[in-house]
Design an enzyme around this catalytic site. Structure first.
Site, PDB file in Angstrom:
ATOM      1  CG  HIS A   1     -26.205  64.262  45.523  1.00  0.00           C
ATOM      2  ND1 HIS A   1     -26.865  63.407  46.377  1.00  0.00           N
ATOM      3  CD2 HIS A   1     -24.942  63.797  45.450  1.00  0.00           C
ATOM      4  CE1 HIS A   1     -26.050  62.467  46.781  1.00  0.00           C
ATOM      5  NE2 HIS A   1     -24.867  62.666  46.220  1.00  0.00           N
ATOM      6  CB  CYS A   2     -22.710  68.639  45.527  1.00  0.00           C
ATOM      7  SG  CYS A   2     -22.552  67.659  44.013  1.00  0.00           S
ATOM      8  CB  ILE A   3     -23.539  72.293  48.765  1.00  0.00           C
ATOM      9  CG1 ILE A   3     -22.612  72.664  47.599  1.00  0.00           C
ATOM     10  CG2 ILE A   3     -23.211  73.160  49.975  1.00  0.00           C
ATOM     11  CD1 ILE A   3     -22.734  74.090  47.145  1.00  0.00           C
TER      12      ILE A   3
END
Length: 441
Positions: A279-281
């Protein structure tokens, strides 16, 4: 800070410090559920909220849907009678502190989708009592807490900083990380007012025994989280682009990274791969890109890094095709064994995984695929639902190539080494392959 506000914040702080406060967690995913478990283990009564009834049922049955959260931990908090999982948001009236840990994806136009945050905030506004603390943990763009969450709560009659305390503290959960967890990762927090900041700092110092860094506003805390992941995105893009250059120049990128890592200062190693996932990068830098555009700033470096990382699945497939040609085989209709679907090793999370894009390209080339991932049984690529299979010698023997996309530790790499006719390893798997047809990214 008025005398009344000081009295209310002190009363709530004391309730937290004596562990008499009930904690609510909205969103029982990779962030919310581990935090809920941690708080119960610290002696708090916790109510977990999620709209997904399947998750609620699994938790109530003592099951865990998060790979690095053992089911024994879930069973323990259920048996303790200190935890309740529910989709009844009216029970927010029972909690003193609530953490918002909901998804923040992007839209089809790659702009922020904060509908989950808005929905959670409306539920809080409709059900929560005064003299409570609300903390947003979901990653989002700078200004969300003050421009979205605060006005919604005020519409329900709350006075922020007086009878309701509001803060932002970005989640720092790294699935699969055995060294850092909720309990020992430092927290950053920014409050709407001084009272909001004070209460939220006391909350985190009480529930997790780690350092709490306070900042001057929620905007600073929101921005620092985007910096964390954009820093990683750009550095991964740098080494991914360098891997493409090294391939053309017949240089081993992994040897280059190892050599550079001997410098004791001014260098931090990042490694190439088939792309970025989770989900983050892949998502967070887009929030920062969008936020910059709203203020007339074109974040060209972030945009360029995004394009480099997005190019890696195609680069991987092209490399695989070249290695097959060396063996007088074509990619079209080749028998390929794919190792790994998840975006990182030893977790069951395939969100935004670059493996999905590689698999789709192989399917488009009419390859016959056998997909092996000990953490995933079924998964979707575009409109297709695919199944994984167990690793066997026979599968490897019949393959034209083995493509390693995720370096799970549970995989028997010695079997692959002995039986494969061609191995293309995009993760520099920590195994000393002796196979003569072994290639690294």
């Amino acid at each position: 800070m008025t005398i009344k506000t000081k009295s209310l914040s002190s009363a709530l702080s004391k309730k937290i410090q004596t562990k008499k406060a009930t904690i609510g967690v909205i969103g029982l995913g990779y962030v919310g559920l581990p935090f809920a478990v941690e708080m119960v283990q610290r002696g708090f009564h916790v109510v977990g909220f999620d709209k997904n009834q399947a998750k609620i049922t699994q938790i109530q049955n003592g099951e865990s849907y998060i790979a690095d959260l053992p089911k024994e931990n879930i069973q323990h908090i259920i048996q303790s009678n200190q935890f309740e999982a529910t989709n009844d948001f009216s029970k927010l009236s029972q909690v003193d502190v609530v953490m918002i840990c909901v998804p923040t994806p992007t839209t089809a136009e790659r702009t922020p989708n904060i509908s989950y945050i808005e929905d959670a905030t409306h539920n809080i506004g409709q059900n929560m009592n005064t003299n409570s603390l609300v903390i947003l943990e979901s990653t989002t763009y700078p200004g969300t807490t003050e421009e979205i969450v605060q006005p919604i709560l005020e519409k329900y009659g709350f006075v922020i900083g007086q009878d309701l305390f509001l803060a932002y503290s970005p989640e720092r959960v790294d699935p699969g990380n055995i060294n850092f967890s909720v309990s020992n990762t430092p927290k950053v927090v920014g409050g709407i007012t001084a009272a909001c900041l004070e209460v939220s700092k006391i909350f985190y110092e009480t529930v997790i025994h780690t350092n709490v860094c306070t900042v001057t506003s929620p905007r600073v805390a929101e921005m620092e989280k985007l910096l964390e992941n954009t820093f990683r995105q750009i550095n991964i893009a740098l080494v991914n682009e360098l891997s493409q250059i090294c391939y053309k120049m017949d240089i081993d990128i992994w040897e280059v990274i190892h050599a550079a890592s001997t410098k004791p200062y001014g260098f931090m190693p990042f490694t190439p791969g088939p792309g970025v996932g989770g989900h983050c990068i892949p998502v967070d830098p887009k929030y920062l890109l969008w936020a910059g555009q709203q203020h007339g700033i074109s974040a060209t470096l972030i945009e360029a890094a995004d394009k480099v990382n997005d190019s890696m699945p195609n680069f991987v497939v092209n490399r695989l095709e070249n290695y097959l040609l060396i063996q007088n085989k074509e990619l079209c209709k080749a028998n390929i064994v794919v190792i790994g679907v998840t975006y990182k090793p030893d977790i069951n999370d395939s969100r935004e995984s670059p493996a999905l894009r590689v698999i789709q390209q192989l399917l488009d080339s009419q390859c016959e695929l056998k997909i092996i991932d000990p953490f995933i049984e079924t998964f979707s690529v575009e409109q297709s639902l695919l199944n994984t299979v167990p690793l066997t010698a026979e599968i490897i023997q019949h393959a034209d190539a083995v493509l390693i996309l995720t370096n799970h530790s549970a995989i028997d790499y010695s079997l692959i080494d002995q039986q494969a006719s061609l191995i293309f390893d995009t993760r520099n798997t920590h195994f000393l392959f002796n196979n003569k047809k072994y290639y690294k990214l």
